[in-house]
Design a protein around this motif. Structure first.
Motif, short mmCIF file in Angstrom:
data_model
loop_
_atom_site.label_atom_id
_atom_site.label_comp_id
_atom_site.label_asym_id
_atom_site.label_seq_id
_atom_site.Cartn_x
_atom_site.Cartn_y
_atom_site.Cartn_z
N ARG A 35 0.87 -1.13 -0.15
CA ARG A 35 0.05 -0.03 0.03
C ARG A 35 0.82 1.20 -0.03
O ARG A 35 1.76 1.26 0.61
N LEU A 36 0.18 2.12 -0.91
CA LEU A 36 0.97 3.51 -0.76
C LEU A 36 0.43 4.57 -0.11
O LEU A 36 -0.92 4.54 -0.20
N ALA A 37 0.76 5.34 0.91
CA ALA A 37 0.10 6.50 1.39
C ALA A 37 0.42 7.67 0.68
O ALA A 37 1.69 8.16 0.41
N VAL A 38 -0.56 8.46 0.25
CA VAL A 38 -0.18 9.68 -0.55
C VAL A 38 -1.10 10.81 -0.01
O VAL A 38 -2.40 10.78 0.25
N GLN A 39 -0.57 11.96 0.37
CA GLN A 39 -1.02 13.23 0.95
C GLN A 39 -1.77 13.98 -0.20
O GLN A 39 -0.95 14.15 -1.23
N ARG A 40 -2.97 14.46 0.19
CA ARG A 40 -3.82 15.39 -0.67
C ARG A 40 -3.05 16.68 -0.79
O ARG A 40 -2.32 16.98 0.09
N PRO A 41 -2.87 17.46 -1.96
CA PRO A 41 -2.24 18.64 -1.90
C PRO A 41 -2.78 19.83 -1.02
O PRO A 41 -2.60 21.10 -1.06
N PHE A 42 -3.89 19.61 -0.41
CA PHE A 42 -4.51 20.68 0.42
C PHE A 42 -5.02 20.19 1.64
O PHE A 42 -4.85 18.89 2.22
N LYS A 43 -5.15 21.16 2.65
CA LYS A 43 -5.78 20.61 4.12
C LYS A 43 -7.50 20.73 4.13
O LYS A 43 -7.99 21.23 3.30
N ASP A 44 -7.81 19.79 5.08
CA ASP A 44 -9.38 19.94 5.32
C ASP A 44 -9.72 21.01 5.92
O ASP A 44 -8.96 21.73 6.49
#
Length: 133
Positions: A35-44
């Protein structure tokens, strides 16, 4: 415009959540799953980064490469196609899983290099007038 043809291609860059798990199929193909963990380019809305986790399945030489060099936390880039797979769990519930069928995989900090020192090592060279520099 893509000429009216269907297209299924995905490229992601992230960190390996775990060391790839490998096995061999009955027909002799090597399979690696990770599995790869990928951060979204924005904050919630709470100011937090959201991370998505993608299941990746690699085959044959690509699987062998992932198994040889992949470790938990390694930065990896994969490209491939999205694929849905259905199965029935132990409770009899039908489930659908979406995963990346990996065509290409590049690991940027493979375990072959984990023994390298974090700081450069310098060796003092004694002064010698015979040195060519």
């Amino acid at each position: 415009r893509f000429g009216g043809k269907d297209m299924n291609k995905v490229v992601i860059l992230g960190n390996m959540v775990d060391t790839p798990k490998t096995f061999t199929t009955q027909s002799g193909a090597t399979v690696a799953s990770f599995r790869l963990a990928v951060q979204r380019p924005f904050k919630d809305k709470n100011g937090e980064r959201v991370t998505d986790f993608f299941t990746c399945t690699a085959w044959n030489q690509t699987a062998e490469y992932a198994a040889k060099y992949g470790i938990k936390g390694a930065k990896a880039c994969v490209s491939g196609t999205l694929q849905n797979r259905e199965y029935t769990d132990k409770s009899g519930v039908k489930r659908t899983v979406t995963e990346i069928n990996v065509d290409l995989c590049e690991i940027f900090n493979p375990k072959a290099h984990e023994e390298l020192p974090k700081d450069p090592i310098f060796t003092e060279v004694p002064e010698d007038d015979d040195l060519p520099f």
